[in-house]
Motif scaffolding. Structure first.
Motif, PDB file in Angstrom:
ATOM      1  N   THR A 110      -9.854   5.560   4.615  1.00  0.00           N
ATOM      2  CA  THR A 110      -8.411   5.545   4.363  1.00  0.00           C
ATOM      3  C   THR A 110      -8.064   6.557   3.276  1.00  0.00           C
ATOM      4  O   THR A 110      -8.930   7.051   2.553  1.00  0.00           O
ATOM      5  CB  THR A 110      -7.933   4.155   3.923  1.00  0.00           C
ATOM      6  OG1 THR A 110      -8.520   3.823   2.648  1.00  0.00           O
ATOM      7  CG2 THR A 110      -8.340   3.092   4.935  1.00  0.00           C
ATOM      8  N   SER A 116      -5.323   2.714   8.025  1.00  0.00           N
ATOM      9  CA  SER A 116      -4.403   1.977   7.152  1.00  0.00           C
ATOM     10  C   SER A 116      -4.939   0.564   6.964  1.00  0.00           C
ATOM     11  O   SER A 116      -5.766   0.085   7.739  1.00  0.00           O
ATOM     12  CB  SER A 116      -2.995   1.934   7.748  1.00  0.00           C
ATOM     13  OG  SER A 116      -2.975   1.150   8.924  1.00  0.00           O
ATOM     14  N   ARG A 171       0.844  -1.195   0.000  1.00  0.00           N
ATOM     15  CA  ARG A 171       0.000   0.000   0.000  1.00  0.00           C
ATOM     16  C   ARG A 171       0.884   1.252   0.000  1.00  0.00           C
ATOM     17  O   ARG A 171       2.058   1.200   0.365  1.00  0.00           O
ATOM     18  CB  ARG A 171      -0.909   0.027   1.236  1.00  0.00           C
ATOM     19  CG  ARG A 171      -1.974  -1.046   1.240  1.00  0.00           C
ATOM     20  CD  ARG A 171      -2.795  -0.970   2.530  1.00  0.00           C
ATOM     21  NE  ARG A 171      -3.441   0.330   2.693  1.00  0.00           N
ATOM     22  CZ  ARG A 171      -4.642   0.638   2.239  1.00  0.00           C
ATOM     23  NH1 ARG A 171      -5.345  -0.259   1.584  1.00  0.00           N
ATOM     24  NH2 ARG A 171      -5.170   1.844   2.444  1.00  0.00           N
ATOM     25  N   ASP A 222       0.047   4.047   1.797  1.00  0.00           N
ATOM     26  CA  ASP A 222      -0.354   4.902   2.915  1.00  0.00           C
ATOM     27  C   ASP A 222       0.820   5.767   3.359  1.00  0.00           C
ATOM     28  O   ASP A 222       1.959   5.303   3.443  1.00  0.00           O
ATOM     29  CB  ASP A 222      -0.828   4.058   4.101  1.00  0.00           C
ATOM     30  CG  ASP A 222      -2.108   3.310   3.801  1.00  0.00           C
ATOM     31  OD1 ASP A 222      -3.089   3.953   3.407  1.00  0.00           O
ATOM     32  OD2 ASP A 222      -2.114   2.076   3.957  1.00  0.00           O
ATOM     33  N   SER A 249      -1.892   9.028  11.928  1.00  0.00           N
ATOM     34  CA  SER A 249      -2.622   8.092  11.079  1.00  0.00           C
ATOM     35  C   SER A 249      -2.655   8.601   9.639  1.00  0.00           C
ATOM     36  O   SER A 249      -2.755   9.810   9.397  1.00  0.00           O
ATOM     37  CB  SER A 249      -4.053   7.944  11.590  1.00  0.00           C
ATOM     38  OG  SER A 249      -4.902   7.378  10.606  1.00  0.00           O
ATOM     39  N   PRO A 250      -2.585   7.708   8.649  1.00  0.00           N
ATOM     40  CA  PRO A 250      -2.714   8.138   7.251  1.00  0.00           C
ATOM     41  C   PRO A 250      -4.044   8.822   6.951  1.00  0.00           C
ATOM     42  O   PRO A 250      -4.125   9.601   5.998  1.00  0.00           O
ATOM     43  CB  PRO A 250      -2.586   6.828   6.465  1.00  0.00           C
ATOM     44  CG  PRO A 250      -1.871   5.891   7.371  1.00  0.00           C
ATOM     45  CD  PRO A 250      -2.297   6.273   8.755  1.00  0.00           C
TER      46      PRO A 250
END
Length: 814
Positions: A201, A627, A168, A170, A177-178
């Motif tokens: 996300t 994520s 990913r 991210d 946090s993403p």
């Protein structure tokens, strides 16, 4: 792979042997005032390498440098009364014209010669940014090893940014946090711009946004200006490029990640209007054919497209119609896999069918009213949707409670549907801003960002109860989401930049955020301020602080339990949850160590408060979400959680010169949070350190060039906790003990990437052959723990990341 090496070597020998004279191409574009976007005449545009040549812009700010030798070039742009711009590493190919539109910043004094104030490659486009901001170019997304031509993976090379996930893209910024990352295009906020996106996300396995559609854009990691609301971690502020308005150009590309085509050219040479369109279709089936591990035997399919139509109007005004989007599908069929097959993207007890879609179309109007005032307005409509269906598999078990295996496959007695959901959002966005330059010392920017959101969330699931020696039983259907609502998101802002003296600059602003879904989602005043002090001797010291807020992932607001059961009379659990808020404090020191070498140090502290946590005592926090490929199902949330991040970052960058460049970034940080249990814990993303080093060397011949780049990444491991074995066996998925959450850490993440890029220039034609060897050493990095019953009676399995992944493409520009 041996054939590829042979092709590169033989092609290089032949083209070098028969090359006689280097090819040339035209470099052209427009020069504008940075604040008012008004065209600048009599600007000197100069090519520095070889036989130095130059030209002046006309009354419309246009310039043209013909017969520029192909290769990497450095261009200097200067005008009395403006800060000089020095553009390094400009790629000139025979197959397409190089179009550079540059904005110059006015000097306080006409003969200002303070070197550190010159605009350079990497300086943010946004004139209000003081710290934690960087401009990234289209070329950077291509030339950084491991970036795969994506802006998100490219940004993982910058200080304070982690991208330690092979599957990913991210972006973890400073331990956040993403989901705290804000994506904007042409001033409007867009949905997650990735294929196989999950609600809540901002990342995914493959980006829908390609570097081929981007103009130079900005990336922010903290204390960003007031115009950026609804984000607490970072911002991608993207701009789409216009097509060539003088000649038609084409691009074809074939590679493991897709077959692509792009067309651009003039709609009317007389008016200067242009078009640009691109399309890509996935080729991931090649990985299976070549025996390359992508974490699953399922073959993902996806396609995406983009367009931009640009129309110049009278009096330097412009209007652009643009859009992009994509669709993706994957069927993870455990019933058809062998026991030995890997499946890091799904669960081992069910067949999963998943489709996601995302798209946005918009119109952008720009108008410089004078040399002092500029208006930009964007109206856009965007949408995203996720469809998922799960079929539970009834395995045959032996007397010991283990699945029966026949012909290397689990023996399946039957299957039944246990999950069906569709989440969709449609959003109408309006972004309008006005820049006014009172003088070279004082600039004001004011604007309004408005979103009208339409939600449609429907989700139903059945509880699966398992027994050691008896078949699993399915409970009745329960409706966890069933909402169709509308909400309004409004963010006005004003930002003022003033030069208090020749060496001291102040940038101050105010913004506000209002989300109509509930009365708790209103932030009346959010101050932002930054101060930059030119220390002389090519040094600069900057400080900035600001209050930031963000709404929650929208699906969280509408979560309930068995919403269609009138006897329970349950309400939406989280409809009243308020904004997450954060104070950012950043100090930055910047110094040019030489003409092409820059050192940057930053230290920061981030205080997070009003963080949603569960009302009942637990370790849950919204700061740990955003994520992976799963949603969250929290109990009733309240805004009583807190968090704090602090750290220091270093960037040492050598701009491209003498045939090579390098970028070294490192950060030490600590990210902690408190849930409703009051315990201070590591966040999931508290790797504590991140280190990246990127190096590339270019070898040039008469008509060809070979670029060899390398990247090494080291990041601290993700945190997890002891597994609740009883609950995990009952639910057939990994459940962690709440009390011990994030007390254990996976081993550190390591990866070494190598990229080889070979170009062959012919008359108005450029061939590019490139191979990106991701994780060339095949280092096994742990991804997560999964529930996977084994013949020896164990069920906890360590899932590893993708490992070695060669990404090849061949492109022709003509």
């Amino acid at each position: 792979m041996k054939y590829l090496y042979g092709l590169l070597l033989s092609t290089g020998i032949l083209t070098t042997a028969f090359s006689q004279t280097p090819f040339t191409q035209t470099v052209r574009g427009r020069i504008l005032d940075k604040e008012s976007k008004y065209p600048l005449s009599n600007v000197t545009v100069q090519l520095l390498e070889g036989n130095t040549s130059g030209t002046l812009t006309d009354s419309l700010g246009r310039y043209r440098l013909p017969n520029v030798p192909v290769g990497r070039r450095t261009i200097r742009i200067s005008r009395i009364g403006y800060r000089e711009a020095l553009l390094n590493n400009i790629i000139v190919d025979a197959g397409r014209e190089t179009i550079l539109d540059v904005e110059l910043e006015e000097s306080i004094t006409e003969l200002n010669t303070i070197t550190v104030k010159a605009q350079r490659t990497g300086d943010a486009r946004n004139e209000m940014a003081v710290v934690s901001a960087r401009q990234f170019t289209v070329d950077e997304a291509d030339r950084y090893a491991g970036s795969r031509g994506e802006p998100a993976r490219m940004a993982s090379n910058f200080a304070g940014v982690q991208g330690a996930d092979d599957s990913r893209n991210d972006i973890v910024i400073r331990g956040n946090s993403p989901s705290g990352v804000l994506w904007r295009v042409e001033g409007v906020t867009i949905p997650n711009p990735n294929h196989f996106a999950i609600a809540g996300t901002t990342g995914g396995p493959v980006s829908i946004i390609s570097n081929k559609m981007l103009a130079n854009s900005d990336f922010f990691t903290g204390a960003f200006p007031a115009e950026f609301g609804n984000g607490i971690a970072g911002v991608f502020d993207l701009r789409l490029r216009n097509g060539n308005n003088e000649k038609h150009q084409r691009m074809l590309q074939f590679g493991f990640l897709g077959t692509e085509g792009a067309l651009e050219g003039p709609i009317s040479r007389k008016t200067g209007s242009s078009y640009f369109v691109t399309y890509r279709y996935a080729n991931l089936w090649l990985f299976n054919k070549a025996g390359i591990d992508i974490g699953t035997q399922a073959v993902p399919t996806y396609q995406d497209a983009a367009f931009r139509l640009n129309f110049p109007l009278k009096n330097n005004a412009r209007i652009a119609l643009w859009g992009f989007g994509g669709t993706s599908t994957i069927d993870l069929l455990i019933s058809k896999q062998e026991v030995s097959d890997r499946n890091i993207f799904g669960q081992n007890d069910r067949d999963q069918y998943y489709t996601s879609r995302m798209g946005v179309v918009g119109a952008t109007y720009e108008k410089p009213f004078s040399r002092q005032t500029f208006l930009k307005t964007t109206l856009a409509v965007s949408g995203n949707a996720q469809d998922a269906n799960h079929d539970y598999l009834f395995f045959q078990y032996d007397a010991n409670g283990l699945p029966v295996v026949e012909n290397n496959r689990y023996k399946i007695l039957s299957k039944a549907s246990i999950l069906d959901y569709r989440f969709s959002e449609i959003k109408t966005s309006l972004a309008a801003s006005v820049n006014h330059k009172f003088s070279s010392r004082s600039i004001l920017k004011a604007g309004l960002n408005t979103d009208v959101l339409f939600f449609n969330f429907l989700d139903s699931a059945r509880v699966v109860t398992t027994f050691p020696t008896a078949p699993a039983q399915l409970g009745p259907w329960q409706y966890r989401w069933d909402s169709r609502q509308t909400a309004l998101l409004v963010q006005p802002y004003v930002q003022w930049r003033v030069n208090l003296s020749d060496r001291l600059t102040l940038s101050a602003g105010l913004t506000s955020l209002y989300f109509s879904l509930n009365t708790n989602s209103f932030s009346p005043i959010e101050p932002r301020a930054g101060l930059a002090w030119d220390l002389g001797n090519r040094q600069k010291l900057s400080v900035a602080a600001g209050l930031h807020s963000q709404i929650q992932p929208t699906y969280v607001y509408f979560y309930g339990d068995d919403l269609r059961n009138p006897t329970k009379n349950r309400q939406l659990l989280n409809q009243a949850v308020g904004l997450t808020k954060s104070w950012h404090y950043v100090t930055s020191y910047d110094r040019l160590l030489g003409r092409n070498l820059r050192l940057k140090l930053e230290a920061y502290y981030q205080k997070l408060f009003n963080v949603p946590v569960e009302e009942q005592r637990s370790s849950f926090s919204i700061l740990n979400t955003g994520s992976g490929f799963t949603r969250v199902f929290p109990d009733k949330l309240v805004n009583t959680g807190t968090g704090r991040n602090y750290g220091a970052e270093l960037t040492l960058e050598k701009f491209f010169s003498d045939g090579y460049y390098f970028l070294v970034t490192g950060s030490l940080f600590d990210a902690k949070y408190r849930g409703s249990d009051g315990v201070l814990r590591n966040t999931d993303f508290n790797g504590r350190y991140a280190f990246n080093t990127v190096f590339a060397k270019e070898f040039t011949f008469r008509k060809t060039s070979l670029n060899v780049g390398a990247k090494f990444t080291a990041v601290g491991g993700r945190w997890y906790g002891p597994v609740d074995e009883a609950r995990s066996q009952a639910t057939q998925e990994i459940i962690y003990q709440s009390a011990g959450r994030n007390t254990l850490q996976f081993p550190d993440y390591r990866r070494f990437d190598l990229k080889v890029d070979y170009k062959i220039n012919r008359n108005r034609l450029t061939h590019t052959i490139a191979v990106d060897f991701v994780n060339i050493l095949g280092i096994q990095n742990i991804l997560t723990l999964s529930y996977a019953p084994q013949p020896d009676g164990t069920f906890i399995k360590r899932e590893y990341q993708l490992g070695f992944l060669p990404v090849f493409y061949y492109r022709v520009d003509f």
